[in-house]
Write a protein that holds these residues in place. Structure first.
Motif, short mmCIF file in Angstrom:
data_model
loop_
_atom_site.label_atom_id
_atom_site.label_comp_id
_atom_site.label_asym_id
_atom_site.label_seq_id
_atom_site.Cartn_x
_atom_site.Cartn_y
_atom_site.Cartn_z
N GLU A 168 0.90 -0.95 0.14
CA GLU A 168 -0.10 0.33 -0.05
C GLU A 168 1.11 1.40 -0.24
OE1 GLU A 168 -2.59 -0.68 3.42
OE2 GLU A 168 -3.22 -2.62 3.01
N GLY A 192 1.72 -0.25 -4.59
CA GLY A 192 0.60 0.34 -4.67
C GLY A 192 0.14 1.14 -5.67
N PRO A 193 0.35 2.75 -4.76
CA PRO A 193 0.24 3.95 -5.77
C PRO A 193 1.34 3.79 -6.55
CG PRO A 193 1.36 3.70 -3.44
CD PRO A 193 0.99 2.73 -3.85
N GLN A 200 -16.10 1.21 2.42
CA GLN A 200 -14.75 1.84 2.24
C GLN A 200 -14.00 2.43 1.12
OE1 GLN A 200 -14.30 1.33 6.08
NE2 GLN A 200 -15.37 3.19 7.13
N ALA A 227 -12.56 5.19 -1.36
CA ALA A 227 -11.02 4.97 -1.34
C ALA A 227 -10.10 5.04 -2.78
CB ALA A 227 -10.30 5.01 -0.49
N ARG A 277 -11.77 7.66 -5.54
CA ARG A 277 -10.57 8.66 -5.44
C ARG A 277 -9.14 8.45 -5.68
NH1 ARG A 277 -11.09 11.93 -1.02
NH2 ARG A 277 -9.31 12.83 -1.95
N VAL A 278 -9.17 7.44 -5.51
CA VAL A 278 -8.10 7.46 -5.94
C VAL A 278 -7.71 7.73 -7.50
CG1 VAL A 278 -5.50 5.47 -7.25
CG2 VAL A 278 -6.69 5.50 -4.84
N ALA A 294 -8.33 10.93 -9.08
CA ALA A 294 -7.27 11.47 -8.43
C ALA A 294 -5.81 11.60 -9.70
CB ALA A 294 -5.95 11.30 -7.09
N ALA A 341 -2.92 0.34 -3.91
CA ALA A 341 -2.73 1.22 -2.95
C ALA A 341 -3.61 1.73 -1.84
CB ALA A 341 -3.61 2.46 -4.10
N VAL A 342 -4.84 0.91 -1.96
CA VAL A 342 -5.98 0.93 -1.35
C VAL A 342 -6.40 0.15 -0.08
CG1 VAL A 342 -7.95 0.95 -0.50
CG2 VAL A 342 -7.64 2.62 -2.28
N ARG A 344 -0.88 12.42 -5.06
CA ARG A 344 -1.96 12.71 -5.50
C ARG A 344 -2.65 11.70 -4.84
NH1 ARG A 344 -5.12 16.40 -8.01
NH2 ARG A 344 -6.72 14.66 -7.49
N VAL A 345 -2.46 10.90 -5.50
CA VAL A 345 -2.91 9.49 -4.85
C VAL A 345 -2.92 8.44 -3.62
CG1 VAL A 345 -2.75 6.60 -5.22
CG2 VAL A 345 -2.65 7.90 -7.36
N LEU A 346 -1.91 9.45 -3.22
CA LEU A 346 -1.28 9.17 -1.16
C LEU A 346 -2.22 10.24 -0.58
CD1 LEU A 346 1.97 8.86 -1.80
CD2 LEU A 346 0.85 6.45 -0.94
N GLU A 347 -2.23 10.94 -1.46
CA GLU A 347 -3.00 12.42 -0.05
C GLU A 347 -4.19 11.41 -0.45
OE1 GLU A 347 -0.51 16.05 -2.10
OE2 GLU A 347 -2.48 16.18 -2.73
N ALA A 348 -4.95 11.11 -1.62
CA ALA A 348 -6.55 10.74 -1.35
C ALA A 348 -6.53 9.53 -0.56
CB ALA A 348 -6.77 10.31 -2.67
N VAL A 349 -5.85 8.76 -0.65
CA VAL A 349 -5.89 7.76 0.24
C VAL A 349 -5.93 7.86 1.54
CG1 VAL A 349 -4.77 5.40 1.28
CG2 VAL A 349 -4.71 6.03 -1.05
N GLU A 361 -6.88 10.44 2.93
CA GLU A 361 -8.33 11.48 3.34
C GLU A 361 -8.80 10.60 4.01
OE1 GLU A 361 -7.53 15.07 1.01
OE2 GLU A 361 -8.87 14.54 0.33
N GLU A 362 -9.08 9.52 2.83
CA GLU A 362 -9.76 8.48 2.77
C GLU A 362 -9.93 7.67 4.26
OE1 GLU A 362 -12.67 7.97 0.84
OE2 GLU A 362 -12.35 9.57 -0.20
N ARG A 370 -12.28 7.20 7.85
CA ARG A 370 -12.88 6.41 8.72
C ARG A 370 -12.58 6.38 10.27
NH1 ARG A 370 -9.38 1.75 5.64
NH2 ARG A 370 -9.48 2.44 3.46
#
Lengths: 314, 314
Positions: free
Chosen positions: A218, A222-223, A291, A295, A298-299, A302, B226-227, B298-303, B305-306, B310
């Motif tokens: 993760e 992943g990202p 959830q 998420a 959102r990814v 982005a 990523a999630v 951006r991807v990491l920020e989105a993850v 934030e999500e 939680r």
């Protein structure tokens, strides 16, 4: 009949994947198209109306359900369809009989898609008169979120069926990829399972726990792979030399990792299952996939926004 | 000396990885800490001031460069440091000599970290009197973006060194993972290379092209992982049965994919290199890693934030 612009879509069998496809299609359905859901379950109507809303976020505009038809009658379901997509049980005989029946009642030019994750079109089409119409359209679950669709034709599938299918999904912002051979597990699962095998080996050896392994993925590939796949990433990693430069620099390490990799097997009696299953249960209990899917959405947003920026003149 | 709160950090050797770490540390450096950069290159000062800004986005507040010291003198660089991190060439002899020299001049309690991707701490520490101080802290490139740090101790590394290092990175919002054995390639590269091996095989067999394979990963397991990492994803995929349920349902397919997988090798004469390298070059040319890194951020920020959502009460 213009499949790409105003299709009449019929979904056959609506388990979780079928409902997810229903949600996706309803979001993209232009007038005067309609979506028909066919399933043999007697409570079909209440089942669909109860479960379909689970596939939308609170932020989304609810789809226009006047476009939705629901029926227990296959003939009614397919007779005016331009796209017929099945997500039924992974059972060869059921699929073979289904396509024989569909072919008997569907318009000649309707696209016939199977969501199967493993039964190739060449086997599913055994009882069909015209085998050129059938195409596997394998999603990455859940399809209303994940953009990938693996298009896996049989040797008999006609090029125009593949093209029309690619056009349909591309117009809807999805990523349809033509898989050139009917290979076991298709592509996305094979790739993921290859990494999973090494992951199991590393947990089995006590190098990291299940949760630590997930945290590693993760926070690293992943990202990264959401943005640039493995070849592109390593091509960039090789600098001016590209992927060739990458292998020139670290090919020895890559090969050493491959040679040292652990080729565990399912049910090989080594006991990895007990440890890995237990750690997963202890770490995660019951996973809230809603959830996770929010998420993931959102990814993808982005990444898509960043890709949009790249296309602007600079 | 409080390593976690107000560390004096010294970076040894500043190629791309060293500069990326410099950017990361400067962003998180509390007063009265300072960051020292040591390298033997004669143009060190101009090199650093010219290249460091490349690691910040236009949107970021530029770091306070008054905290930055630059020197060609190792003794000066390390004598008041609480953390000393090397990102030098991947050469065993150089690293062994370096740590011997560092040990001679650094404070007794300073943490000693190596960014190596492959030379274990147990080998690097050969000439040290106190081998318990050295720890591999392997980033996933580039470290100013990617959260992962693999902490790979030698059997001699003390538990307190591992703990203090974990605390340091956790406080800075990163993901430090303790790798329990000095295994070839550590964990993230082994996992990625396992998938890469199957990816090469699939391109080599003509199932998909290099660019298609990347598109598959970018639109499926990339954003998913990523999630939620592979174990968590498949644990969720097994529903109430968890990972065990997943293997009960599709273990046969998993094993079939493993058995069918292609174990290509580097330089095995089969010619996959020519095809794969050429396709990567044709598809990507020169990759703009700045765009890739901005998108990954951006991807990491989105993850993130999500994940924050939680934790809120619902």
């Amino acid at each position: 009949m213009d499949t790409g612009q105003a299709p009449h879509i019929t979904l056959i069998a609506v388990g979780t994947i079928g409902l997810s496809f229903a949600a996706l299609h309803l979001t993209h359905l232009p007038s005067p198209s309609h979506l028909t859901i066919y399933d043999t379950r007697p409570d079909l109507e209440s089942y669909v109306y109860e479960n379909l809303p689970k596939f939308y976020t609170a932020a989304q505009t609810p789809p226009d359900l006047s476009k939705l038809h629901i029926t227990n009658n296959l003939q009614t379901a397919v007779r005016s369809a331009s796209i017929i997509q099945e997500s039924g049980p992974e059972n060869l005989e059921i699929k073979q009989n289904l396509w024989r029946d569909v072919e008997a009642h569907a318009p000649k030019h309707a696209l016939l898609w199977s969501s199967t994750s493993g039964i190739p079109a060449s086997k599913q089409s055994a009882l069909m008169a015209d085998k050129s119409r059938l195409l596997v359209v394998h999603p990455y679950n859940p399809p209303h979120i994940m953009p990938l669709l693996e298009l896996v034709p049989s040797p008999q599938t006609s090029p125009s069926v593949i093209e029309r299918t690619q056009e349909f999904w591309t117009q809807r912002g999805r990523v349809p990829i033509h898989i050139k051979k009917e290979i076991t597990g298709f592509v996305s699962n094979r790739l993921a399972f290859a990494l999973l095998r090494e992951a199991i080996h590393l947990v089995d050896c006590g190098v990291v726990s299940v949760a630590e392994l997930d945290a590693i993925v993760e926070s690293s590939m992943g990202p990264r792979w959401a943005v640039a796949g493995p070849f592109k990433s390593y091509h960039a990693g090789g600098g001016a030399g590209g992927l060739e430069g990458f292998f020139k620099n670290v090919g020895g390490t890559v090969q050493a990792c491959w040679e040292d990799g652990g080729n565990v097997n399912v049910g090989d009696g080594s006991g990895w299952e007990e440890r890995v299953f237990r750690e997963a249960k202890e770490a995660y209990g019951f996973v809230d996939t809603k959830q996770r899917d929010d998420a993931t959405r959102r990814v993808l947003e982005a990444v898509s926004e960043e890709k949009g920026k790249r296309k602007e003149p600079r």
